[in-house]
Design a protein around this motif. Structure first.
Motif, PDB file in Angstrom:
ATOM      1  N   GLY A   1       0.796  -1.224   0.000  1.00  0.00           N
ATOM      2  CA  GLY A   1       0.000   0.000   0.000  1.00  0.00           C
ATOM      3  C   GLY A   1       0.827   1.273   0.000  1.00  0.00           C
ATOM      4  O   GLY A   1       0.306   2.371   0.163  1.00  0.00           O
ATOM      5  N   ARG A   2       2.166   1.125  -0.132  1.00  0.00           N
ATOM      6  CA  ARG A   2       3.116   2.230  -0.343  1.00  0.00           C
ATOM      7  C   ARG A   2       3.355   3.086   0.898  1.00  0.00           C
ATOM      8  O   ARG A   2       4.460   3.334   1.287  1.00  0.00           O
ATOM      9  CB  ARG A   2       2.699   3.080  -1.541  1.00  0.00           C
ATOM     10  CG  ARG A   2       2.606   2.240  -2.809  1.00  0.00           C
ATOM     11  CD  ARG A   2       2.205   3.035  -4.002  1.00  0.00           C
ATOM     12  NE  ARG A   2       0.794   3.154  -4.226  1.00  0.00           N
ATOM     13  CZ  ARG A   2       0.039   2.232  -4.816  1.00  0.00           C
ATOM     14  NH1 ARG A   2       0.571   1.103  -5.223  1.00  0.00           N
ATOM     15  NH2 ARG A   2      -1.233   2.432  -5.018  1.00  0.00           N
ATOM     16  N   ARG A   3       2.288   3.614   1.506  1.00  0.00           N
ATOM     17  CA  ARG A   3       2.377   4.361   2.763  1.00  0.00           C
ATOM     18  C   ARG A   3       3.403   5.493   2.728  1.00  0.00           C
ATOM     19  O   ARG A   3       4.199   5.654   3.648  1.00  0.00           O
ATOM     20  CB  ARG A   3       2.685   3.405   3.929  1.00  0.00           C
ATOM     21  CG  ARG A   3       1.592   2.373   4.119  1.00  0.00           C
ATOM     22  CD  ARG A   3       1.766   1.573   5.363  1.00  0.00           C
ATOM     23  NE  ARG A   3       0.935   0.385   5.337  1.00  0.00           N
ATOM     24  CZ  ARG A   3       1.010  -0.605   6.226  1.00  0.00           C
ATOM     25  NH1 ARG A   3       1.886  -0.540   7.201  1.00  0.00           N
ATOM     26  NH2 ARG A   3       0.228  -1.653   6.138  1.00  0.00           N
ATOM     27  N   ILE A   4       3.362   6.250   1.678  1.00  0.00           N
ATOM     28  CA  ILE A   4       4.200   7.451   1.634  1.00  0.00           C
ATOM     29  C   ILE A   4       3.585   8.512   2.544  1.00  0.00           C
ATOM     30  O   ILE A   4       2.443   8.388   2.997  1.00  0.00           O
ATOM     31  CB  ILE A   4       4.339   7.991   0.192  1.00  0.00           C
ATOM     32  CG1 ILE A   4       2.962   8.423  -0.349  1.00  0.00           C
ATOM     33  CG2 ILE A   4       4.993   6.967  -0.715  1.00  0.00           C
ATOM     34  CD1 ILE A   4       3.046   9.311  -1.566  1.00  0.00           C
ATOM     35  N   PHE A   5       4.341   9.588   2.818  1.00  0.00           N
ATOM     36  CA  PHE A   5       3.828  10.714   3.595  1.00  0.00           C
ATOM     37  C   PHE A   5       3.089  11.645   2.637  1.00  0.00           C
ATOM     38  O   PHE A   5       3.700  12.373   1.848  1.00  0.00           O
ATOM     39  CB  PHE A   5       4.980  11.433   4.294  1.00  0.00           C
ATOM     40  CG  PHE A   5       5.724  10.545   5.248  1.00  0.00           C
ATOM     41  CD1 PHE A   5       5.168  10.196   6.475  1.00  0.00           C
ATOM     42  CD2 PHE A   5       6.971  10.038   4.920  1.00  0.00           C
ATOM     43  CE1 PHE A   5       5.845   9.366   7.356  1.00  0.00           C
ATOM     44  CE2 PHE A   5       7.660   9.206   5.792  1.00  0.00           C
ATOM     45  CZ  PHE A   5       7.097   8.866   7.012  1.00  0.00           C
ATOM     46  N   LEU A   6       1.761  11.593   2.689  1.00  0.00           N
ATOM     47  CA  LEU A   6       0.927  12.214   1.658  1.00  0.00           C
ATOM     48  C   LEU A   6       1.035  13.729   1.627  1.00  0.00           C
ATOM     49  O   LEU A   6       0.839  14.345   0.580  1.00  0.00           O
ATOM     50  CB  LEU A   6      -0.541  11.800   1.868  1.00  0.00           C
ATOM     51  CG  LEU A   6      -0.841  10.308   1.735  1.00  0.00           C
ATOM     52  CD1 LEU A   6      -2.292  10.027   2.095  1.00  0.00           C
ATOM     53  CD2 LEU A   6      -0.547   9.819   0.318  1.00  0.00           C
ATOM     54  N   GLN A   7       1.320  14.358   2.776  1.00  0.00           N
ATOM     55  CA  GLN A   7       1.362  15.827   2.839  1.00  0.00           C
ATOM     56  C   GLN A   7       2.755  16.384   2.563  1.00  0.00           C
ATOM     57  O   GLN A   7       2.936  17.595   2.509  1.00  0.00           O
ATOM     58  CB  GLN A   7       0.882  16.300   4.220  1.00  0.00           C
ATOM     59  CG  GLN A   7      -0.512  15.834   4.597  1.00  0.00           C
ATOM     60  CD  GLN A   7      -1.561  16.195   3.560  1.00  0.00           C
ATOM     61  OE1 GLN A   7      -1.550  17.295   3.018  1.00  0.00           O
ATOM     62  NE2 GLN A   7      -2.460  15.271   3.281  1.00  0.00           N
ATOM     63  N   MET A   8       3.742  15.499   2.418  1.00  0.00           N
ATOM     64  CA  MET A   8       5.112  15.947   2.175  1.00  0.00           C
ATOM     65  C   MET A   8       5.422  15.921   0.686  1.00  0.00           C
ATOM     66  O   MET A   8       4.801  15.185  -0.087  1.00  0.00           O
ATOM     67  CB  MET A   8       6.111  15.037   2.898  1.00  0.00           C
ATOM     68  CG  MET A   8       6.113  15.168   4.399  1.00  0.00           C
ATOM     69  SD  MET A   8       7.413  14.106   5.101  1.00  0.00           S
ATOM     70  CE  MET A   8       7.266  14.516   6.833  1.00  0.00           C
ATOM     71  N   THR A   9       6.410  16.710   0.279  1.00  0.00           N
ATOM     72  CA  THR A   9       6.842  16.677  -1.117  1.00  0.00           C
ATOM     73  C   THR A   9       7.599  15.388  -1.405  1.00  0.00           C
ATOM     74  O   THR A   9       7.989  14.644  -0.494  1.00  0.00           O
ATOM     75  CB  THR A   9       7.776  17.863  -1.438  1.00  0.00           C
ATOM     76  OG1 THR A   9       8.994  17.692  -0.698  1.00  0.00           O
ATOM     77  CG2 THR A   9       7.133  19.190  -1.114  1.00  0.00           C
TER      78      THR A   9
END
Length: 236
Positions: free
Chosen positions: A87-95
């Motif tokens: 599900g990747r789980r990147i930090f959605l609010q960060m660049t």
């Protein structure tokens, strides 16, 4: 080619549910090893246990010859084992760039710029979008970002959990091309993947998990040619 990871007699429970049942396997330096199997077979649980997010009640997990059984998850990353989660789980609010820099949190500031340039060389799309907010990327771009973030820790072993999940077929091809390129550059990879055909096409060796147990193992080519595997996972 030395052994980089050895799992012996892993047993994992979710409460009363016995999710992984006494499995053993190994990964040698420079290999792509894949775990295939149906939903609920225990593949992701296995990766989460290797990376310290879950605990095995028995046996041992050895990375670069050292037991990980009592090592906290963040210390495991420091030792050179990185996981790209399902599900990747990147930090959605960060660049994009901020996400990548987060991947290097275990390293301090040394060599970060060089690592960033290496990631941008491997993922030109990310370089084009380095100032874009992560949550606005496409699914394929988010997967590239999650992989790039893991590579920022300079891992000796990269674990990928379902990298093709939810992606269109053309993007699946792109992601597997990237996996092959990473391997060619010397990255050792442990791959969990439901798309058995793609996984076996890139794997040096593979293990089949069924309801928490390893039922088959062999080279990627051997399992791709197996009648049992073709019927169960390749639609043949």
């Amino acid at each position: 080619m030395g052994e980089i990871l050895r799992v012996d007699n892993m047993n994992v429970y979710y409460g009363a549910i016995h999710a992984v049942k006494g499995i053993s396997f190994n990964v040698n330096e420079g290999e792509i090893v894949t775990l295939i199997g149906a939903n609920g077979a225990g593949k992701s649980t296995t990766l989460q246990t290797v990376s310290g997010l879950l605990k095995s009640t028995t046996g041992d997990i050895r990375f670069m010859g050292e037991s990980l059984m009592h090592v906290p998850a963040h210390k495991i990353v420091e030792k050179g084992l990185a996981q790209v989660p399902e599900g990747r789980r990147i930090f959605l609010q960060m660049t994009v760039q901020e996400n990548l820099e987060m991947g290097a949190f275990v390293r301090g500031n040394e060599g970060i710029e060089e690592s960033l340039e290496n990631v941008f060389e491997q993922f030109p799309r990310l370089k084009e979008r380095r100032t874009q907010i992560g949550g606005t990327l496409s699914g394929g771009e988010q997967q590239m970002l999650a992989m790039g973030r893991a590579l920022m820790s300079n891992p000796k072993l990269l674990m990928l959990d379902e990298p093709s999940m939810g992606l269109a077929p053309i993007l699946v091809e792109q992601i597997f091309d990237i996996i092959k390129e990473l391997h060619k550059r010397g990255t050792t990879i442990l791959l969990v993947e439901q798309n058995a055909q793609m996984a076996l096409s890139v794997a040096d060796r593979a293990y089949v998990l069924e309801t928490g147990r390893i039922t088959l193992s062999g080279t990627g080519a051997e399992l791709a040619a197996s009648d049992e595997v073709r019927k169960a996972y390749l639609g043949g």
